[in-house]
Enzyme design. Structure first.
Site, PDB file in Angstrom:
ATOM      1  N   ASN A   8       6.481 -32.653  45.286  1.00 40.84           N
ATOM      2  CA  ASN A   8       6.462 -31.765  46.450  1.00 40.84           C
ATOM      3  C   ASN A   8       6.644 -30.353  45.932  1.00 40.84           C
ATOM      4  O   ASN A   8       7.753 -29.960  45.566  1.00 40.84           O
ATOM      5  CB  ASN A   8       7.609 -32.150  47.411  1.00 40.84           C
ATOM      6  CG  ASN A   8       7.743 -31.159  48.557  1.00 40.84           C
ATOM      7  OD1 ASN A   8       6.833 -30.359  48.811  1.00 40.84           O
ATOM      8  ND2 ASN A   8       8.868 -31.210  49.261  1.00 40.84           N
ATOM      9  N   LYS A  10       6.518 -27.717  47.519  1.00 42.47           N
ATOM     10  CA  LYS A  10       7.085 -26.831  48.544  1.00 42.47           C
ATOM     11  C   LYS A  10       6.261 -25.526  48.582  1.00 42.47           C
ATOM     12  O   LYS A  10       5.074 -25.555  48.281  1.00 42.47           O
ATOM     13  CB  LYS A  10       8.564 -26.549  48.290  1.00 42.47           C
ATOM     14  CG  LYS A  10       9.359 -27.830  48.037  1.00 42.47           C
ATOM     15  CD  LYS A  10      10.836 -27.604  48.152  1.00 42.47           C
ATOM     16  CE  LYS A  10      11.568 -28.841  47.671  1.00 42.47           C
ATOM     17  NZ  LYS A  10      12.915 -28.941  48.167  1.00 42.47           N
ATOM     18  N   HIS A  94      10.039 -33.770  56.464  1.00 42.03           N
ATOM     19  CA  HIS A  94      10.928 -33.318  55.386  1.00 42.03           C
ATOM     20  C   HIS A  94      12.139 -32.618  56.024  1.00 42.03           C
ATOM     21  O   HIS A  94      12.008 -31.960  57.053  1.00 42.03           O
ATOM     22  CB  HIS A  94      10.167 -32.362  54.457  1.00 42.03           C
ATOM     23  CG  HIS A  94      10.907 -32.077  53.192  1.00 42.03           C
ATOM     24  ND1 HIS A  94      11.947 -31.181  53.125  1.00 42.03           N
ATOM     25  CD2 HIS A  94      10.775 -32.583  51.939  1.00 42.03           C
ATOM     26  CE1 HIS A  94      12.409 -31.151  51.883  1.00 42.03           C
ATOM     27  NE2 HIS A  94      11.724 -31.997  51.141  1.00 42.03           N
ATOM     28  N   GLU A  96      13.576 -29.995  55.339  1.00 43.35           N
ATOM     29  CA  GLU A  96      13.393 -28.551  55.522  1.00 43.35           C
ATOM     30  C   GLU A  96      12.611 -28.270  56.801  1.00 43.35           C
ATOM     31  O   GLU A  96      12.814 -27.251  57.455  1.00 43.35           O
ATOM     32  CB  GLU A  96      12.696 -27.955  54.283  1.00 43.35           C
ATOM     33  CG  GLU A  96      13.656 -27.915  53.095  1.00 43.35           C
ATOM     34  CD  GLU A  96      12.989 -28.001  51.737  1.00 43.35           C
ATOM     35  OE1 GLU A  96      11.769 -27.815  51.629  1.00 43.35           O
ATOM     36  OE2 GLU A  96      13.718 -28.282  50.755  1.00 43.35           O
ATOM     37  N   GLU A 165      15.774 -39.234  51.483  1.00 41.57           N
ATOM     38  CA  GLU A 165      16.166 -37.979  50.844  1.00 41.57           C
ATOM     39  C   GLU A 165      17.475 -37.485  51.452  1.00 41.57           C
ATOM     40  O   GLU A 165      17.468 -36.814  52.490  1.00 41.57           O
ATOM     41  CB  GLU A 165      15.084 -36.911  51.064  1.00 41.57           C
ATOM     42  CG  GLU A 165      13.759 -37.245  50.426  1.00 41.57           C
ATOM     43  CD  GLU A 165      13.002 -35.989  50.030  1.00 41.57           C
ATOM     44  OE1 GLU A 165      12.585 -35.922  48.874  1.00 41.57           O
ATOM     45  OE2 GLU A 165      12.867 -35.072  50.857  1.00 41.57           O
ATOM     46  N   GLY A 171      17.400 -30.186  46.107  1.00 36.41           N
ATOM     47  CA  GLY A 171      17.437 -28.848  45.513  1.00 36.41           C
ATOM     48  C   GLY A 171      18.829 -28.410  45.077  1.00 36.41           C
ATOM     49  O   GLY A 171      19.049 -27.253  44.752  1.00 36.41           O
ATOM     50  N   SER A 209      16.817 -34.108  43.914  1.00 45.32           N
ATOM     51  CA  SER A 209      17.188 -33.755  42.534  1.00 45.32           C
ATOM     52  C   SER A 209      16.850 -34.846  41.524  1.00 45.32           C
ATOM     53  O   SER A 209      17.554 -35.036  40.535  1.00 45.32           O
ATOM     54  CB  SER A 209      18.667 -33.367  42.444  1.00 45.32           C
ATOM     55  OG  SER A 209      18.919 -32.233  43.251  1.00 45.32           O
ATOM     56  N   GLY A 230      10.886 -32.684  44.029  1.00 43.21           N
ATOM     57  CA  GLY A 230      10.679 -31.275  44.353  1.00 43.21           C
ATOM     58  C   GLY A 230      10.632 -30.425  43.103  1.00 43.21           C
ATOM     59  O   GLY A 230       9.608 -30.325  42.423  1.00 43.21           O
TER      60      GLY A 230
END
Ligand code: PEP
Length: 247
Positions: A8, A10, A94, A96, A165, A171, A209, A230
């Site tokens: 991903n 992002k 996701h 986010e 996740e 992150g 992570s 990510g």
């Protein structure tokens, strides 16, 4: 079942950086990767990566999809549009997007449906925040998020990919231990089993992570069928090491 490793990106990348990254990935993936490998790229770069990956086993993914088929939805991208660029996977829900764009369980369920209708495999993300984990609500939260998707998508549910996740691991450099992740993956598998006889065919990815150092131990768990990666997907050497751990 072959494992699935999906990067991903992002909101990262540029024409120049993508070109170098994808070329390095393609060199590293020559021969049989032993697992399915995808990169989920920002929408403006779909065309670029579609051309770069042509003829290779590297699959193309997007990071979001509209729940609507077409019309007056400024800024949105439909499933049919993604399909025209050879998109095979799309990340849906996701954390986010849930956090910064107010995506509810119902919207995530509708986006999942839109992806399936377009012939694109949705990678449906679920996961708890740190406060929710500390309050002992992890299982309730992920089951509630999954239930909405199962309810809206019925018998098609075996066509999705799930990504667990934990929000506190995305992150942050903090990973769920293989045992912690496996516990939640087993809960999700059981929930899918109650909905479809084909639950064992559903990839349940871990994300948060994941890196070259911790991937092998996570991927060795019985219900961890791959990773949604990510930060480490932006460096070809790191991403390729995760791919090797998934063989
Ligand atoms: C993600 O964005 O889905 C993710 C897992 O990010 P990271 O690997 O950087 O934690």
């Amino acid at each position: 079942m072959k494992k699935l490793i999906a990067g991903n990106w992002k909101m990262n990348g540029s024409l120049t950086a993508n070109d170098a990254l994808v070329r390095e990935l393609l060199r590293g993936l020559e021969g049989d990767a032993g697992c399915i490998v995808a990169v989920c790229v920002p929408a403006p770069y779909l065309s670029q990566v579609q051309m770069l990956r042509a003829g290779s086993a590297l699959e193309l993914g997007a990071q979001d999809i509209s729940e609507h088929a077409e019309g007056a939805y400024t800024g949105e991208v439909s499933g049919a549009m993604l399909k025209e660029f050879g998109v095979r996977y799309v990340i849906v829900g996701h954390s986010e997007r849930r956090q910064y764009h107010g995506e509810t369980d119902a919207v995530v369920a509708d986006k999942t449906k839109a992806a399936l209708a377009a012939g694109i495999t949705p990678i449906v993300c679920v996961g708890e925040t740190l406060a929710q984990r500390d309050a002992g609500r992890t299982v309730d939260i992920v089951k509630r998020q999954m239930a909405a998707v199962i309810h809206t998508n019925g018998h098609c549910i075996s066509e999705i990919v799930v990504a667990y996740e934990p929000v506190w691991a995305i992150g942050t450099g903090r990973t769920a231990t293989p045992g912690e992740a496996q516990q939640v993956h087993a809960v999700l598998r059981a929930q899918l089993k109650a909905a479809t006889p084909n639950a064992d065919r559903v990839h349940i990815l871990y994300g948060g992570s994941m890196n070259a150092g911790n991937a092998a131990a996570l991927l060795a768990q019985p219900d961890i069928d791959g990773g949604l990666v990510g930060g480490a997907s932006l460096k070809a050497t790191d991403f390729l090491q995760i791919v090797r751990a998934a063989r």
